[in-house]
Design a protein around this motif. Structure first.
Motif, PDB file in Angstrom:
ATOM      1  N   VAL A  21       0.830  -1.203   0.000  1.00 18.53           N
ATOM      2  CA  VAL A  21       0.000   0.000   0.000  1.00 18.53           C
ATOM      3  C   VAL A  21       0.869   1.261   0.000  1.00 18.53           C
ATOM      4  N   ILE A  22       1.851   1.316   0.890  1.00 19.15           N
ATOM      5  CA  ILE A  22       2.666   2.522   1.009  1.00 19.15           C
ATOM      6  C   ILE A  22       3.580   2.707  -0.196  1.00 19.15           C
ATOM      7  N   ASP A  23       4.124   1.632  -0.744  1.00 21.71           N
ATOM      8  CA  ASP A  23       4.928   1.761  -1.962  1.00 21.71           C
ATOM      9  C   ASP A  23       4.107   2.340  -3.102  1.00 21.71           C
ATOM     10  N   PHE A  25       1.407   4.200  -2.806  1.00 19.09           N
ATOM     11  CA  PHE A  25       1.086   5.581  -2.457  1.00 19.09           C
ATOM     12  C   PHE A  25       2.261   6.505  -2.743  1.00 19.09           C
ATOM     13  N   MET A  26       3.466   6.110  -2.337  1.00 16.49           N
ATOM     14  CA  MET A  26       4.638   6.945  -2.517  1.00 16.49           C
ATOM     15  C   MET A  26       5.048   7.056  -3.974  1.00 16.49           C
ATOM     16  N   ASN A  27       4.823   6.028  -4.764  1.00 14.29           N
ATOM     17  CA  ASN A  27       5.189   6.073  -6.180  1.00 14.29           C
ATOM     18  C   ASN A  27       4.360   7.079  -6.958  1.00 14.29           C
ATOM     19  N   GLY A  28       3.235   7.489  -6.381  1.00  9.43           N
ATOM     20  CA  GLY A  28       2.408   8.498  -7.037  1.00  9.43           C
ATOM     21  C   GLY A  28       2.858   9.917  -6.776  1.00  9.43           C
ATOM     22  N   PHE A  29       3.854  10.094  -5.898  1.00 13.36           N
ATOM     23  CA  PHE A  29       4.281  11.442  -5.523  1.00 13.36           C
ATOM     24  C   PHE A  29       4.927  12.209  -6.662  1.00 13.36           C
ATOM     25  N   ASN A  30       5.603  11.503  -7.578  1.00 13.52           N
ATOM     26  CA  ASN A  30       6.459  12.196  -8.539  1.00 13.52           C
ATOM     27  C   ASN A  30       5.875  12.197  -9.952  1.00 13.52           C
ATOM     28  N   LYS A  31       4.543  12.190 -10.042  1.00 12.71           N
ATOM     29  CA  LYS A  31       3.912  12.133 -11.357  1.00 12.71           C
ATOM     30  C   LYS A  31       3.979  13.452 -12.105  1.00 12.71           C
ATOM     31  N   SER A  32       4.212  14.557 -11.408  1.00 18.56           N
ATOM     32  CA  SER A  32       4.265  15.851 -12.077  1.00 18.56           C
ATOM     33  C   SER A  32       5.366  16.706 -11.477  1.00 18.56           C
ATOM     34  N   THR A  33       5.926  17.577 -12.307  1.00 20.33           N
ATOM     35  CA  THR A  33       6.924  18.520 -11.829  1.00 20.33           C
ATOM     36  C   THR A  33       6.211  19.689 -11.183  1.00 20.33           C
ATOM     37  N   VAL A  34       6.638  20.072  -9.994  1.00 19.63           N
ATOM     38  CA  VAL A  34       5.954  21.097  -9.228  1.00 19.63           C
ATOM     39  C   VAL A  34       6.760  22.384  -9.235  1.00 19.63           C
ATOM     40  N   LYS A  35       6.106  23.489  -9.568  1.00 21.97           N
ATOM     41  CA  LYS A  35       6.733  24.802  -9.474  1.00 21.97           C
ATOM     42  C   LYS A  35       5.783  25.711  -8.726  1.00 21.97           C
ATOM     43  N   GLY A  36       6.326  26.603  -7.937  1.00 23.19           N
ATOM     44  CA  GLY A  36       5.457  27.492  -7.178  1.00 23.19           C
ATOM     45  C   GLY A  36       6.220  28.682  -6.678  1.00 23.19           C
ATOM     46  N   PRO A  37       5.527  29.812  -6.401  1.00 22.52           N
ATOM     47  CA  PRO A  37       6.189  31.016  -5.930  1.00 22.52           C
ATOM     48  C   PRO A  37       6.715  30.864  -4.521  1.00 22.52           C
ATOM     49  N   GLY A  38       7.865  31.455  -4.258  1.00 15.20           N
ATOM     50  CA  GLY A  38       8.356  31.538  -2.896  1.00 15.20           C
ATOM     51  C   GLY A  38       9.063  30.311  -2.383  1.00 15.20           C
ATOM     52  N   LEU A  39       9.277  29.284  -3.250  1.00 14.65           N
ATOM     53  CA  LEU A  39       9.959  28.083  -2.794  1.00 14.65           C
ATOM     54  C   LEU A  39      11.467  28.289  -2.856  1.00 14.65           C
ATOM     55  N   GLU A  40      12.160  27.862  -1.832  1.00 16.70           N
ATOM     56  CA  GLU A  40      13.606  27.991  -1.781  1.00 16.70           C
ATOM     57  C   GLU A  40      14.217  26.693  -2.303  1.00 16.70           C
ATOM     58  N   PHE A  41      14.512  26.655  -3.628  1.00 23.25           N
ATOM     59  CA  PHE A  41      14.966  25.415  -4.230  1.00 23.25           C
ATOM     60  C   PHE A  41      16.380  25.040  -3.800  1.00 23.25           C
ATOM     61  N   GLN A  48      11.575  11.910  -4.838  1.00 24.97           N
ATOM     62  CA  GLN A  48      11.863  10.874  -5.821  1.00 24.97           C
ATOM     63  C   GLN A  48      11.607   9.509  -5.191  1.00 24.97           C
ATOM     64  N   PRO A  49      11.000   8.572  -5.920  1.00 24.11           N
ATOM     65  CA  PRO A  49      10.784   7.240  -5.361  1.00 24.11           C
ATOM     66  C   PRO A  49      12.093   6.666  -4.808  1.00 24.11           C
ATOM     67  N   GLY A  50      12.031   6.143  -3.592  1.00 28.56           N
ATOM     68  CA  GLY A  50      13.212   5.609  -2.939  1.00 28.56           C
ATOM     69  C   GLY A  50      13.822   6.535  -1.912  1.00 28.56           C
ATOM     70  N   ASP A  51      13.426   7.833  -1.928  1.00 31.85           N
ATOM     71  CA  ASP A  51      13.934   8.756  -0.914  1.00 31.85           C
ATOM     72  C   ASP A  51      13.472   8.335   0.479  1.00 31.85           C
ATOM     73  N   ASP A  52      14.285   8.640   1.475  1.00 34.27           N
ATOM     74  CA  ASP A  52      13.952   8.338   2.860  1.00 34.27           C
ATOM     75  C   ASP A  52      12.793   9.224   3.311  1.00 34.27           C
ATOM     76  N   LEU A  53      11.690   8.606   3.737  1.00 37.15           N
ATOM     77  CA  LEU A  53      10.490   9.369   4.117  1.00 37.15           C
ATOM     78  C   LEU A  53      10.730  10.276   5.312  1.00 37.15           C
ATOM     79  N   ARG A  54      11.745   9.980   6.096  1.00 37.06           N
ATOM     80  CA  ARG A  54      11.994  10.812   7.265  1.00 37.06           C
ATOM     81  C   ARG A  54      12.410  12.224   6.887  1.00 37.06           C
ATOM     82  N   TRP A  55      12.808  12.427   5.628  1.00 32.58           N
ATOM     83  CA  TRP A  55      13.267  13.761   5.209  1.00 32.58           C
ATOM     84  C   TRP A  55      12.207  14.504   4.406  1.00 32.58           C
ATOM     85  N   LEU A  56      11.017  13.922   4.291  1.00 31.21           N
ATOM     86  CA  LEU A  56       9.920  14.664   3.657  1.00 31.21           C
ATOM     87  C   LEU A  56       9.519  15.834   4.550  1.00 31.21           C
ATOM     88  N   ASP A  57       9.263  16.974   3.932  1.00 30.59           N
ATOM     89  CA  ASP A  57       8.856  18.156   4.701  1.00 30.59           C
ATOM     90  C   ASP A  57       7.333  18.216   4.710  1.00 30.59           C
TER      91      ASP A  57
END
Length: 292
Positions: A21-23, A25-41, A48-57
């Motif tokens: 279930v969680i795999d 769910f997480m694989n759906g995170f990167n379906k689109s490139t996200v851009k937005g105002p005010g983000l500090e890139f 990205q699939p495989g990233d450690d979930l503990r570092w998600l903001d």
């Protein structure tokens, strides 16, 4: 892609089910490139699939509904306690799926997700014979114990009568996230009393109100009488009952939502026919509040 609950029933291993279930769910995170105002890139990058979930903001997620890895985030963790209603009404069937099966799937998946983030997870099972408790711990071995206890749940009787809830859930003074999985069936207001006690502790609380789709639609395929699973009471169903029932149900759900919101409790109605993605997203947003 999240699986239909009926497909999940074919996965006999609860740990494997949670990971699947969680795999998905997480694989759906990167379906689109996200851009937005005010983000500090310079500080954030998209998940990205495989990233450690503990570092998600999760705070960024709550603001933007998008998923980012914070490159230099100090690790944070909380205690997540899963409270399972194991009264007899959780044996309600919708097709081949019981509410308690869906609750098992949801609790296992959410616990797996929480454990990936370094959170301590605990389990509390409420039934007529008393209250089973498994204290919160963050280690993977403890997660296996939680799965084992989830598999053992056999609903019976009525919801646990009030005990020393405040003492039991007071914790160590840290803010916690309490997740109640229930059908909110309570002949004597016993679940409301539990929630009153928990709300007084100022923890974040989620109530997932589990309902069969046949309950929501009043679709019982020609049955002329319904039996209460906890009291044994039988109610005759007439031809005009569906409209009256659905009007009364919507009024009841709205009243319940407003009552819980008044106590700062998050409330979500979940059909046992739908995949777990809504519950997972609701959980992540409320978890973020637990670490602010």
């Amino acid at each position: 892609m999240l699986l239909d609950p009926k497909v999940l029933m074919t996965i006999k291993s609860l740990p494997l089910l949670a990971k699947t279930v969680i795999d998905g769910f997480m694989n759906g995170f990167n379906k689109s490139t996200v851009k937005g105002p005010g983000l500090e890139f310079s500080q954030y990058r998209s998940y990205q699939p495989g990233d450690d979930l503990r570092w998600l903001d999760w705070r960024m997620y709550a603001r933007s509904d998008r998923y980012y890895i914070r490159e230099s985030e100090v690790e944070t963790s909380i205690s997540v306690k899963f409270l399972i209603d194991a009264s007899a009404s959780m044996n309600h069937f919708d097709g081949t799926l019981k509410k308690i099966d869906y609750a098992r799937f949801m609790a296992a998946s959410l616990a797996y997700l929480a454990n990936l983030q370094g959170d301590a997870v605990g389990l509390y099972v409420f039934k007529d014979s008393g209250l089973f408790s498994l204290a919160s711990k963050p280690d993977p071995q403890h997660l296996q114990r939680l799965y084992y206890q989830l598999e053992k749940i056999e609903p019976a009787g009525t919801f646990t009568q009030p005990i020393y809830y405040k003492e039991l859930f007071a914790g160590s003074g840290r803010k916690e996230l309490l997740v109640l999985l229930t059908d909110l069936y309570q002949p004597d207001g016993e679940i409301n009393r539990l929630l009153d006690s928990l709300a007084a502790l100022k923890h974040e609380i989620i109530v997932f109100h589990l309902m069969g789709q046949n309950e929501l639609d009043f679709d019982y395929k020609g049955y002329s009488a319904l039996e209460d699973l906890e009291t044994g009471e039988v109610i005759e169903v007439g031809p005009q009952a569906k409209k009256q029932y659905q009007e009364a149900l919507q009024a009841h759900l709205e009243k319940t939502k407003m009552q819980l919101l008044g106590k700062n409790i998050f409330y979500s109605v979940i059909s046992t026919s739908q995949p777990l993605d809504k519950a997972l997203r609701d959980f992540l947003v409320q978890r973020n509040k637990g670490i602010v």
